[in-house]
Motif scaffolding. Structure first.
Motif, PDB file in Angstrom:
ATOM      1  N   ALA A 260       1.592   1.892  -5.770  1.00 38.22           N
ATOM      2  CA  ALA A 260       1.000   1.447  -4.507  1.00 38.22           C
ATOM      3  C   ALA A 260      -0.492   1.144  -4.644  1.00 38.22           C
ATOM      4  O   ALA A 260      -1.206   1.749  -5.439  1.00 38.22           O
ATOM      5  CB  ALA A 260       1.220   2.512  -3.441  1.00 38.22           C
ATOM      6  N   LEU A 261      -0.926   0.178  -3.836  1.00 38.10           N
ATOM      7  CA  LEU A 261      -2.336  -0.205  -3.836  1.00 38.10           C
ATOM      8  C   LEU A 261      -3.089   0.723  -2.889  1.00 38.10           C
ATOM      9  O   LEU A 261      -2.999   0.596  -1.677  1.00 38.10           O
ATOM     10  CB  LEU A 261      -2.500  -1.655  -3.383  1.00 38.10           C
ATOM     11  CG  LEU A 261      -1.612  -2.686  -4.094  1.00 38.10           C
ATOM     12  CD1 LEU A 261      -1.949  -4.093  -3.616  1.00 38.10           C
ATOM     13  CD2 LEU A 261      -1.779  -2.584  -5.610  1.00 38.10           C
ATOM     14  N   THR A 262      -3.819   1.644  -3.471  1.00 42.75           N
ATOM     15  CA  THR A 262      -4.559   2.615  -2.669  1.00 42.75           C
ATOM     16  C   THR A 262      -6.028   2.613  -3.069  1.00 42.75           C
ATOM     17  O   THR A 262      -6.792   3.469  -2.650  1.00 42.75           O
ATOM     18  CB  THR A 262      -3.987   4.031  -2.902  1.00 42.75           C
ATOM     19  OG1 THR A 262      -3.964   4.270  -4.317  1.00 42.75           O
ATOM     20  CG2 THR A 262      -2.564   4.146  -2.372  1.00 42.75           C
ATOM     21  N   GLY A 263      -6.412   1.652  -3.885  1.00 38.75           N
ATOM     22  CA  GLY A 263      -7.748   1.664  -4.476  1.00 38.75           C
ATOM     23  C   GLY A 263      -7.708   2.527  -5.728  1.00 38.75           C
ATOM     24  O   GLY A 263      -7.034   3.550  -5.754  1.00 38.75           O
ATOM     25  N   THR A 264      -8.402   2.081  -6.768  1.00 42.00           N
ATOM     26  CA  THR A 264      -8.329   2.840  -8.022  1.00 42.00           C
ATOM     27  C   THR A 264      -9.066   4.173  -7.912  1.00 42.00           C
ATOM     28  O   THR A 264      -8.793   5.099  -8.676  1.00 42.00           O
ATOM     29  CB  THR A 264      -8.966   2.070  -9.191  1.00 42.00           C
ATOM     30  OG1 THR A 264     -10.372   1.929  -8.913  1.00 42.00           O
ATOM     31  CG2 THR A 264      -8.349   0.698  -9.386  1.00 42.00           C
ATOM     32  N   GLY A 265     -10.017   4.251  -6.957  1.00 37.26           N
ATOM     33  CA  GLY A 265     -10.846   5.451  -6.872  1.00 37.26           C
ATOM     34  C   GLY A 265     -11.612   5.677  -8.170  1.00 37.26           C
ATOM     35  O   GLY A 265     -12.111   6.769  -8.404  1.00 37.26           O
ATOM     36  N   MET A 266     -11.665   4.660  -9.001  1.00 37.46           N
ATOM     37  CA  MET A 266     -12.291   4.720 -10.336  1.00 37.46           C
ATOM     38  C   MET A 266     -11.609   5.781 -11.215  1.00 37.46           C
ATOM     39  O   MET A 266     -12.194   6.289 -12.158  1.00 37.46           O
ATOM     40  CB  MET A 266     -13.808   5.039 -10.249  1.00 37.46           C
ATOM     41  CG  MET A 266     -14.591   4.198  -9.266  1.00 37.46           C
ATOM     42  SD  MET A 266     -14.574   2.442  -9.654  1.00 37.46           S
ATOM     43  CE  MET A 266     -15.919   2.328 -10.837  1.00 37.46           C
TER      44      MET A 266
ATOM     45  N   THR B  88       0.827  -1.212   0.000  1.00 32.84           N
ATOM     46  CA  THR B  88       0.000   0.000   0.000  1.00 32.84           C
ATOM     47  C   THR B  88       0.862   1.262   0.000  1.00 32.84           C
ATOM     48  O   THR B  88       0.343   2.374   0.053  1.00 32.84           O
ATOM     49  CB  THR B  88      -0.938   0.057   1.228  1.00 32.84           C
ATOM     50  OG1 THR B  88      -0.145   0.224   2.414  1.00 32.84           O
ATOM     51  CG2 THR B  88      -1.779  -1.194   1.345  1.00 32.84           C
TER      52      THR B  88
ATOM     53  N   ARG C 160      -8.051   5.478 -12.123  1.00 37.59           N
ATOM     54  CA  ARG C 160      -6.882   4.984 -12.850  1.00 37.59           C
ATOM     55  C   ARG C 160      -7.047   3.480 -13.082  1.00 37.59           C
ATOM     56  O   ARG C 160      -7.921   2.838 -12.519  1.00 37.59           O
ATOM     57  CB  ARG C 160      -5.602   5.270 -12.052  1.00 37.59           C
ATOM     58  CG  ARG C 160      -5.584   4.677 -10.638  1.00 37.59           C
ATOM     59  CD  ARG C 160      -4.166   4.516 -10.108  1.00 37.59           C
ATOM     60  NE  ARG C 160      -4.121   4.184  -8.691  1.00 37.59           N
ATOM     61  CZ  ARG C 160      -4.350   2.985  -8.172  1.00 37.59           C
ATOM     62  NH1 ARG C 160      -4.704   1.960  -8.942  1.00 37.59           N
ATOM     63  NH2 ARG C 160      -4.265   2.783  -6.867  1.00 37.59           N
TER      64      ARG C 160
ATOM     65  N   HIS D 144      -6.136  -0.432 -12.622  1.00 36.27           N
ATOM     66  CA  HIS D 144      -5.818  -1.071 -11.341  1.00 36.27           C
ATOM     67  C   HIS D 144      -4.327  -1.380 -11.237  1.00 36.27           C
ATOM     68  O   HIS D 144      -3.681  -1.743 -12.217  1.00 36.27           O
ATOM     69  CB  HIS D 144      -6.681  -2.313 -11.101  1.00 36.27           C
ATOM     70  CG  HIS D 144      -6.493  -3.429 -12.072  1.00 36.27           C
ATOM     71  ND1 HIS D 144      -6.729  -4.746 -11.743  1.00 36.27           N
ATOM     72  CD2 HIS D 144      -6.089  -3.442 -13.360  1.00 36.27           C
ATOM     73  CE1 HIS D 144      -6.485  -5.515 -12.790  1.00 36.27           C
ATOM     74  NE2 HIS D 144      -6.104  -4.761 -13.785  1.00 36.27           N
ATOM     75  N   ASN D 145      -3.800  -1.178 -10.038  1.00 33.55           N
ATOM     76  CA  ASN D 145      -2.402  -1.508  -9.766  1.00 33.55           C
ATOM     77  C   ASN D 145      -2.298  -2.962  -9.317  1.00 33.55           C
ATOM     78  O   ASN D 145      -3.161  -3.458  -8.604  1.00 33.55           O
ATOM     79  CB  ASN D 145      -1.838  -0.607  -8.662  1.00 33.55           C
ATOM     80  CG  ASN D 145      -1.456   0.769  -9.186  1.00 33.55           C
ATOM     81  OD1 ASN D 145      -1.336   0.959 -10.402  1.00 33.55           O
ATOM     82  ND2 ASN D 145      -1.266   1.717  -8.282  1.00 33.55           N
ATOM     83  N   ILE D 146      -1.206  -3.598  -9.727  1.00 36.00           N
ATOM     84  CA  ILE D 146      -1.003  -4.998  -9.350  1.00 36.00           C
ATOM     85  C   ILE D 146       0.398  -5.149  -8.777  1.00 36.00           C
ATOM     86  O   ILE D 146       1.379  -4.735  -9.402  1.00 36.00           O
ATOM     87  CB  ILE D 146      -1.170  -5.927 -10.575  1.00 36.00           C
ATOM     88  CG1 ILE D 146      -2.589  -5.817 -11.144  1.00 36.00           C
ATOM     89  CG2 ILE D 146      -0.855  -7.372 -10.193  1.00 36.00           C
ATOM     90  CD1 ILE D 146      -2.773  -6.510 -12.484  1.00 36.00           C
TER      91      ILE D 146
END
Ligand SMILES: Cc1ncc(C[n+]2csc(CCOP(=O)(O)OP(=O)(O)O)c2C)c(N)n1
Ligand code: SF4
Lengths: 251, 352
Positions: free
Chosen positions: B195-201, B70, B203, B205-207
């Motif tokens: 970092a995994l912060t939630g895409t917030g719709m 995160t 961007r 998705h991060n992996i």
């Protein structure tokens, strides 16, 4: 024209790699529908495990971390503790959750870690080619129990919901199946509840989904669904095993 | 400037970590590093941080992976047997290019070994203790002050390069009390777009992942990682030289062994023997060039270690076997005495 059936937004366009008739795909869809319906896609973080579903990170439109075999609940604990405002779920097979990861499962439940666990029980190690799992039924033939699981020699299957129902920290435990439409509906309701619980801060919620592995069971997709009904469900009865917030409490 | 306070080495690590902005600690009890966890368990709840005693070292390192993915600073500490259990997780951290601080306050081994100080995890720390091609940044403090300073440095390097920084200390360093000054530092933050912060719709998705089923892709990943390692070997080597200007003999030692060796060097100098020391502060990257630069000047090298001779191989490689390298060691929790080191210096002096 009205669209009556479409792909959930929480699923990416990546083609699923699962074998024909494998119910991993249905379970993915149910999780994605729930994420859509709860409107949590932007704040959800998934934890993929080691097993056939290892590439779940490519299939869900949410941030994802891939965990070592069995360790997803520990990784999820870290993610959730880092930012409790995020919705964190793991997606794990039975070898992952009930053999190599037993300690992480039991202890994240004991801590009432506010996460959601989707536990896919197909009674076999799918990804490695069909070896005996902790959930393989008595007498069931697998690659490493070629004469059938001899419980005298190798021990008994682990019933995860029953086991965890004795753990005080576990908040919600339900076993569901996806072998027919009625069961799929119930499965979705249980998954939704397991996510809603997290949003409500209710703590550790696990849904055990009795699933199929036609490839390694050596059955056609149709026969595999029948096998769930005739062999799996008698050993793994469906139902709510624990719901500390329900009226009347725990089963 | 901060004021000087008397602290145990283990406590200095914990306090320095907090000053460095670390708000998440996961551990499992083991001697001789318990004070780190005890300190964290007291402080973290008061500053809105997380202290969590995990069910095992395996769980602890995986919780570290969770926080690190995160984008936040996070650490774990343990001692030798526990560090063995963390190796799978450390390999995953390497494979995911995630930063984290891991502290090993070493004790004697192998197996359950003992609880007295040791340096016998040198190979495990510097040569990739888990599976796969990778390195950790390995920092070896030789005072309580350095326990604090290298903890802060470790977090910075880990973030800068996206990898594990390991503090390789030993039981003496952990337990020893010395005055230490920990300034309020300016936390150097690094951009972590992965970092995994939630895409917030907002961007894609991060992996965070270490799996590459296509071998050509995995090969590229490894090549890229080794470019990063090459930059570190060029830019981040740290060492201290002591009385090396005219030295005919060079002791190589780190941590508590270096402190003992210093006393022996002073005693030898009093008797007219020209001996000095090169103390690696980073064990990886190892100060290869600095050692090689002394190879023509010195007649012989002495590796003083609390192991059966692990670092000695790196010394031999660094000086390209131009001069003989001798081992002066105690193991199993025993610490070499200045007299033993002095005797070795004299023996080597007599032979060379
Ligand atoms: C530490 C470790 N041990 C073993 C493996 C090999 N492995 C990969 S998948 C798997 C079994 C997964 O089975 P399960 O969790 O039941 O999931 P399924 O594939 O059936 O969905 C194993 C043993 C591994 N990757 N890591
Ligand atoms: S091996 Fe089994 S569990 Fe894995 S994708 Fe195929 S059918 Fe599904």
């Amino acid at each position: 024209m009205d669209v009556v059936f479409k792909k959930p937004h929480a699923l990416t366009d990546a083609p699923l790699h699962y074998c024909p008739g494998c119910t991993h795909g249905i379970i993915h869809r149910l999780v994605a529908e729930v994420i859509d319906e709860l409107g949590i896609e932007g704040e959800t973080i998934g934890v993929a495990s080691v097993g056939c579903s290892v590439m779940a990170y490519d299939y869900f439109n949410v941030d994802f971390v891939q965990a070592a075999h069995g360790r997803a609940p520990a990784v999820a604990t870290g993610v959730k503790r880092s930012d409790p405002s995020k919705v964190v779920f793991t997606y794990q097979g039975d070898g992952d959750l009930a053999a190599i990861g037993t300690a992480e499962t039991v202890h994240s439940a004991a801590r009432r870690e506010n996460i959601t666990v989707i536990f896919v029980n197909n009674a076999i190690y799918g990804m490695t080619g069909g070896q005996m799992a902790p959930t393989t039924l008595p007498n069931m033939v697998t690659q490493t129990s070629p004469y059938g699981r001899n419980v005298e020699a190798v021990g008994y299957p682990i019933k995860v919901c029953e086991l965890l129902s004795e753990v005080d920290g576990a908040a919600y435990l339900e076993r569901v199946a996806v072998n027919n439409v009625a069961n799929i509906r119930k499965a979705k309701a249980a998954i939704k509840k397991a996510f809603q619980n997290q949003l409500d801060g209710k703590g550790f919620s696990l849904v055990e989904v009795v699933s199929t592995c036609p490839t390694n069971w050596g059955l056609t997709p149709a026969k595999a669904l029948e096998f769930v009904e005739t062999d799996m469900l008698p050993y793994y009865p469906l139902g709510v095993y624990k719901d500390i917030y329900a009226e009347g409490g725990e089963k | 400037m901060g004021e000087k306070v008397l602290m145990k080495g283990n406590e200095a690590i914990a306090e320095a970590a907090i000053r460095a902005g670390c708000r998440h600690y996961f551990g499992y009890p083991i001697t001789p590093q318990t004070e780190v966890a005890a300190y964290m368990s007291k402080r973290m709840p008061k500053i809105g941080g997380t202290f969590l005693q995990a069910e095992s070292e395996i769980a602890a390192i995986n919780m570290v992976i969770g926080v690190s993915s995160t984008g936040k600073r996070v650490m774990t500490s343990s001692s030798s047997p526990g560090i063995s259990l963390k190796q799978e997780g450390i390999s995953y951290l390497a494979g995911c290019d995630l930063p984290a601080l891991v502290v090993n306050v070493e004790r004697g081994g192998p197996g359950l070994g003992g609880i007295q100080p040791s340096q016998s995890d040198y190979w495990q720390a510097t040569k990739a203790g888990g599976h796969g091609d990778y390195h950790n940044l390995v920092l070896a403090p030789a005072s309580v002050q350095e326990m604090a300073a290298l903890t802060i440095k470790g977090f910075e390097l880990a973030d800068k390069y996206g990898m594990v920084a390991m503090i390789l200390a030993d039981g003496t360093m952990g337990q020893m009390m010395e005055p230490v000054e920990i300034d309020d530092i300016e936390i150097k933050t690094v951009d972590k777009p992965w970092a995994l912060t939630g895409t917030g719709m907002k961007r894609e998705h991060n992996i965070v992942n270490s799996l590459y089923l296509k071998p050509d892709l995995l090969e590229i990943k490894n090549f890229e990682r080794y470019e990063k390692y090459a930059a570190i070997e060029r830019d981040e080597v740290m060492y201290e030289e002591y009385l090396m200007d005219d030295a005919e003999y060079c002791i190589v030692a780190f941590g508590i062994s270096a402190r003992v060796a210093k006393n022996a060097i002073n005693a030898a100098r009093a008797e007219g023997i020209k001996v000095g020391m090169l103390r690696p502060i980073t064990l990886w990257p190892f100060p290869k060039d600095a050692l090689l630069a002394r190879a023509d000047q010195c007649k012989a090298f002495i590796s003083v270690e609390m192991s059966m001779g692990q670092m000695i191989e790196d010394v031999e490689l660094a000086i390209k076997c131009k001069k003989p390298v001798y081992l002066c060691n105690r193991v199993g929790g025993m610490i070499p005495s200045p007299e033993e080191v002095l005797a070795k210096i004299k023996e080597v002096g007599g032979a060379n």
